[in-house]
Scaffold this motif. Structure first.
Motif, PDB file in Angstrom:
ATOM      1  N   ASP A  96      86.929  75.432   5.932  1.00 22.52           N
ATOM      2  CA  ASP A  96      87.646  75.568   7.192  1.00 22.52           C
ATOM      3  C   ASP A  96      88.511  76.824   7.236  1.00 22.52           C
ATOM      4  OD1 ASP A  96      89.451  74.785   5.303  1.00 22.52           O
ATOM      5  OD2 ASP A  96      90.428  73.261   6.544  1.00 22.52           O
ATOM      6  N   HIS A  97      88.371  77.688   6.218  1.00 21.91           N
ATOM      7  CA  HIS A  97      89.234  78.868   6.127  1.00 21.91           C
ATOM      8  C   HIS A  97      88.968  79.836   7.278  1.00 21.91           C
ATOM      9  CE1 HIS A  97      91.890  81.504   3.678  1.00 21.91           C
ATOM     10  NE2 HIS A  97      91.237  82.466   4.300  1.00 21.91           N
ATOM     11  N   LEU A  98      87.691  80.042   7.610  1.00 17.86           N
ATOM     12  CA  LEU A  98      87.370  80.980   8.674  1.00 17.86           C
ATOM     13  C   LEU A  98      87.939  80.526  10.010  1.00 17.86           C
ATOM     14  CD1 LEU A  98      83.704  82.142   7.952  1.00 17.86           C
ATOM     15  CD2 LEU A  98      85.769  83.532   7.962  1.00 17.86           C
ATOM     16  N   GLU A  99      87.842  79.228  10.281  1.00 17.10           N
ATOM     17  CA  GLU A  99      88.392  78.744  11.549  1.00 17.10           C
ATOM     18  C   GLU A  99      89.915  78.856  11.559  1.00 17.10           C
ATOM     19  OE1 GLU A  99      88.330  74.864  14.470  1.00 17.10           O
ATOM     20  OE2 GLU A  99      86.539  75.795  13.672  1.00 17.10           O
ATOM     21  N   GLN A 100      90.553  78.480  10.439  1.00 19.11           N
ATOM     22  CA  GLN A 100      92.009  78.469  10.399  1.00 19.11           C
ATOM     23  C   GLN A 100      92.616  79.863  10.266  1.00 19.11           C
ATOM     24  OE1 GLN A 100      93.816  75.747  10.982  1.00 19.11           O
ATOM     25  NE2 GLN A 100      91.880  74.675  11.277  1.00 19.11           N
ATOM     26  N   LYS A 101      91.974  80.736   9.507  1.00 18.61           N
ATOM     27  CA  LYS A 101      92.561  82.042   9.209  1.00 18.61           C
ATOM     28  C   LYS A 101      91.965  83.184  10.024  1.00 18.61           C
ATOM     29  CE  LYS A 101      95.157  80.221   6.039  1.00 18.61           C
ATOM     30  NZ  LYS A 101      96.618  80.078   6.246  1.00 18.61           N
ATOM     31  N   PHE A 102      90.807  82.977  10.641  1.00 15.87           N
ATOM     32  CA  PHE A 102      90.182  84.051  11.406  1.00 15.87           C
ATOM     33  C   PHE A 102      90.161  83.728  12.894  1.00 15.87           C
ATOM     34  CE2 PHE A 102      86.222  86.307  12.879  1.00 15.87           C
ATOM     35  CZ  PHE A 102      86.762  87.575  12.837  1.00 15.87           C
ATOM     36  N   PHE A 103      89.464  82.640  13.267  1.00 16.16           N
ATOM     37  CA  PHE A 103      89.352  82.334  14.685  1.00 16.16           C
ATOM     38  C   PHE A 103      90.640  81.754  15.266  1.00 16.16           C
ATOM     39  CE2 PHE A 103      84.748  82.299  13.619  1.00 16.16           C
ATOM     40  CZ  PHE A 103      84.361  83.282  14.516  1.00 16.16           C
ATOM     41  N   SER A 104      91.364  80.964  14.487  1.00 18.03           N
ATOM     42  CA  SER A 104      92.597  80.375  15.007  1.00 18.03           C
ATOM     43  C   SER A 104      93.625  81.419  15.433  1.00 18.03           C
ATOM     44  CB  SER A 104      93.202  79.412  13.978  1.00 18.03           C
ATOM     45  OG  SER A 104      94.360  78.794  14.486  1.00 18.03           O
ATOM     46  N   PRO A 105      93.885  82.482  14.630  1.00 14.37           N
ATOM     47  CA  PRO A 105      94.801  83.525  15.098  1.00 14.37           C
ATOM     48  C   PRO A 105      94.286  84.249  16.347  1.00 14.37           C
ATOM     49  CG  PRO A 105      94.569  83.628  12.723  1.00 14.37           C
ATOM     50  CD  PRO A 105      93.534  82.659  13.207  1.00 14.37           C
ATOM     51  N   ILE A 106      92.969  84.459  16.426  1.00 12.32           N
ATOM     52  CA  ILE A 106      92.398  85.073  17.628  1.00 12.32           C
ATOM     53  C   ILE A 106      92.732  84.222  18.847  1.00 12.32           C
ATOM     54  CG2 ILE A 106      90.233  85.612  18.832  1.00 12.32           C
ATOM     55  CD1 ILE A 106      89.021  86.362  16.157  1.00 12.32           C
ATOM     56  N   ASP A 107      92.541  82.909  18.719  1.00 10.49           N
ATOM     57  CA  ASP A 107      92.789  82.000  19.836  1.00 10.49           C
ATOM     58  C   ASP A 107      94.277  81.900  20.163  1.00 10.49           C
ATOM     59  OD1 ASP A 107      90.091  81.613  19.765  1.00 10.49           O
ATOM     60  OD2 ASP A 107      90.167  79.633  18.834  1.00 10.49           O
ATOM     61  N   SER A 108      95.112  81.860  19.131  1.00 11.01           N
ATOM     62  CA  SER A 108      96.563  81.758  19.361  1.00 11.01           C
ATOM     63  C   SER A 108      97.092  82.987  20.105  1.00 11.01           C
ATOM     64  CB  SER A 108      97.294  81.598  18.029  1.00 11.01           C
ATOM     65  OG  SER A 108      96.935  80.380  17.399  1.00 11.01           O
ATOM     66  N   ASN A 109      96.669  84.154  19.661  1.00  7.15           N
ATOM     67  CA  ASN A 109      97.102  85.382  20.327  1.00  7.15           C
ATOM     68  C   ASN A 109      96.569  85.453  21.754  1.00  7.15           C
ATOM     69  OD1 ASN A 109      98.431  86.250  18.009  1.00  7.15           O
ATOM     70  ND2 ASN A 109      96.662  87.389  17.246  1.00  7.15           N
ATOM     71  N   ALA A 110      95.346  84.965  21.944  1.00  9.84           N
ATOM     72  CA  ALA A 110      94.752  84.968  23.284  1.00  9.84           C
ATOM     73  C   ALA A 110      95.501  84.018  24.216  1.00  9.84           C
ATOM     74  CB  ALA A 110      93.284  84.567  23.200  1.00  9.84           C
ATOM     75  N   ALA A 111      95.918  82.873  23.697  1.00  9.75           N
ATOM     76  CA  ALA A 111      96.652  81.911  24.516  1.00  9.75           C
ATOM     77  C   ALA A 111      97.967  82.502  25.014  1.00  9.75           C
ATOM     78  CB  ALA A 111      96.912  80.637  23.710  1.00  9.75           C
ATOM     79  N   VAL A 112      98.634  83.238  24.145  1.00 13.98           N
ATOM     80  CA  VAL A 112      99.890  83.900  24.539  1.00 13.98           C
ATOM     81  C   VAL A 112      99.620  84.953  25.615  1.00 13.98           C
ATOM     82  CG1 VAL A 112     101.750  85.411  23.741  1.00 13.98           C
ATOM     83  CG2 VAL A 112     101.007  83.488  22.315  1.00 13.98           C
ATOM     84  N   ALA A 113      98.579  85.752  25.409  1.00 13.18           N
ATOM     85  CA  ALA A 113      98.243  86.797  26.382  1.00 13.18           C
ATOM     86  C   ALA A 113      97.846  86.202  27.722  1.00 13.18           C
ATOM     87  CB  ALA A 113      97.118  87.677  25.828  1.00 13.18           C
ATOM     88  N   LEU A 114      97.052  85.128  27.696  1.00 12.46           N
ATOM     89  CA  LEU A 114      96.611  84.511  28.944  1.00 12.46           C
ATOM     90  C   LEU A 114      97.790  83.960  29.740  1.00 12.46           C
ATOM     91  CD1 LEU A 114      94.463  83.532  30.875  1.00 12.46           C
ATOM     92  CD2 LEU A 114      94.125  81.513  29.429  1.00 12.46           C
ATOM     93  N   ALA A 115      98.738  83.353  29.056  1.00  7.37           N
ATOM     94  CA  ALA A 115      99.919  82.830  29.756  1.00  7.37           C
ATOM     95  C   ALA A 115     100.655  83.950  30.488  1.00  7.37           C
ATOM     96  CB  ALA A 115     100.848  82.143  28.754  1.00  7.37           C
ATOM     97  N   LYS A 116     100.733  85.122  29.874  1.00  4.51           N
ATOM     98  CA  LYS A 116     101.391  86.261  30.521  1.00  4.51           C
ATOM     99  C   LYS A 116     100.571  86.769  31.711  1.00  4.51           C
ATOM    100  CE  LYS A 116     103.753  87.880  26.326  1.00  4.51           C
ATOM    101  NZ  LYS A 116     103.909  89.004  25.359  1.00  4.51           N
ATOM    102  N   ILE A 117      99.257  86.782  31.547  1.00 10.55           N
ATOM    103  CA  ILE A 117      98.390  87.215  32.642  1.00 10.55           C
ATOM    104  C   ILE A 117      98.550  86.275  33.835  1.00 10.55           C
ATOM    105  CG2 ILE A 117      95.981  87.508  33.363  1.00 10.55           C
ATOM    106  CD1 ILE A 117      95.372  88.311  30.439  1.00 10.55           C
ATOM    107  N   GLU A 118      98.620  84.972  33.566  1.00 12.21           N
ATOM    108  CA  GLU A 118      98.780  83.991  34.642  1.00 12.21           C
ATOM    109  C   GLU A 118     100.120  84.151  35.346  1.00 12.21           C
ATOM    110  OE1 GLU A 118      96.639  79.946  33.872  1.00 12.21           O
ATOM    111  OE2 GLU A 118      97.609  80.547  32.015  1.00 12.21           O
ATOM    112  N   ARG A 119     101.144  84.521  34.600  1.00 13.72           N
ATOM    113  CA  ARG A 119     102.467  84.721  35.203  1.00 13.72           C
ATOM    114  C   ARG A 119     102.615  86.104  35.829  1.00 13.72           C
ATOM    115  NH1 ARG A 119     104.130  82.140  30.218  1.00 13.72           N
ATOM    116  NH2 ARG A 119     104.739  84.180  29.378  1.00 13.72           N
ATOM    117  N   GLN A 120     101.557  86.900  35.756  1.00 15.28           N
ATOM    118  CA  GLN A 120     101.530  88.261  36.306  1.00 15.28           C
ATOM    119  C   GLN A 120     102.611  89.144  35.670  1.00 15.28           C
ATOM    120  OE1 GLN A 120     101.693  87.960  40.590  1.00 15.28           O
ATOM    121  NE2 GLN A 120      99.650  87.097  40.721  1.00 15.28           N
TER     122      GLN A 120
END
Length: 327
Positions: A96-120
């Motif tokens: 589960d290392h790839l999901e936790q250490k590779f894809f999970s940070p990609i998704d976490s950073n994307a979630a933060v960016a998307l929230a900002k995009i939604e708030r314009q």
């Protein structure tokens, strides 16, 4: 995670494969329990946006020509067991290392960016790269990518090794034969570890997504609800043209768009809401390989049943996709 105790018959079936690195299994802390590691190819943070107050969303699947629907939590859908296990074992890391250490940070950073995009909000360059990188990764984390690498990737590796073997002294075994004898499984692992990161980090698509104008279109509460495909992102118009655009439902009542030109943006904004939602939902069905998600069980089922003819119609083998879009 699905857990099976030693007392069940399934254990006897897989006992001989206990040490196989391809399974993505790991021994539990007690009583030899097997834990099947789930690798999510659809990000959980995206699925959560369709959840009700009980933390569940509707999962749809076509079974024998009929629409099956079930309420599930994001943890238990949009995944395959041991999807990246061969890669993980080749690198000497946990399944589960790839999901936790590779894809999970990609998704976490994307979630933060998307929230900002939604708030314009004005987003930083790091946020912009994070969201573009996430968009680019969505196709690359699909199960058929690894299947492609296990077949076409292996053939490419064999050809490369054969070309190099031409310089070997007479009578020496081929590199492929030597590896199969002394390091079984290494060639397949190499095919995955060499090209998977390269494709996920593909600069061409990431940079193209980054150049687009990003915006979110929200709908009124009474509007039909959006569906999410197991390949969430959709694009049209030719990647290198000013008509290129991408779309991705990001909630039952919101769509993310990235547009290359103002003309395309204006055309999208001029489509009546109900018709635009219908088009986006049909596109979601057309790109679905296995599963679709929604927020309303009855509404989603009715739409899917009415549009069974388009399900999977835009699904293409990864090899064709790679030829066009990956350098």
């Amino acid at each position: 995670m699905y857990i099976f105790s030693k007392g069940r018959s399934v254990i006897g079936t897989i006992a001989k494969l206990w040490e196989s690195p391809a399974l993505g299994l790991r021994r539990g802390a007690k009583n030899g329990i097997l834990i099947f590691v789930k690798h999510h190819y659809v990000p959980q943070f995206l699925l959560r946006r369709w959840c009700n107050d009980g933390g569940k969303l509707q999962s749809y699947k076509i079974v024998n020509g009929r629409v099956a629907c079930k309420a599930v939590a994001p943890e238990y859908t949009g995944y395959e067991h041991a999807l990246y296990a061969i890669v993980a074992n080749a690198l000497g890391i946990g399944e589960d290392h790839l999901e936790q250490k590779f894809f999970s940070p990609i998704d976490s950073n994307a979630a933060v960016a998307l929230a900002k995009i939604e708030r314009q909000e004005v987003i930083s360059q790091d946020d912009k790269i994070a969201w573009a990188f996430f968009l680019s990764s969505l196709r690359m984390r699909q199960p058929d990518v690894l299947a492609h690498l296990r077949t076409e990737g292996m053939e490419k590796l064999r050809r490369s090794l054969a070309e190099r073997d031409a310089a070997l002294p007479s009578g020496w075994p081929s590199t492929e034969r030597w590896l199969e004898t002394h390091h079984p499984g290494m060639m397949e692992a190499h095919a995955l570890t060499s090209w998977l990161p390269q494709m996920v980090c593909d600069d061409k698509m990431t940079e193209r997504f980054e150049t687009l104008n990003w915006w979110v279109l929200a709908f009124k509460p009474e509007a039909p609800k959006l569906l999410l495909s197991d390949l969430p992102i959709h694009w049209e118009g030719g990647v290198d043209t000013d008509k290129f655009f991408i779309q991705m439902p990001i909630a039952p009542d919101r769509i993310f768009f990235g547009t290359a030109g103002t003309e395309t943006e204006a055309k999208l904004l001029n489509v009546p809401s109900a018709e635009l939602i219908r088009r986006v939902n049909r596109a979601a069905l057309a790109s679905a390989s296995n599963r679709i998600w929604g927020a309303d069980a009855h509404e989603g089922r009715a739409f899917i049943e009415t549009n069974l003819d388009v399900i999977g119609s835009n699904v293409e083998p990864f090899g064709l996709f790679a030829e066009r879009h990956i350098a």
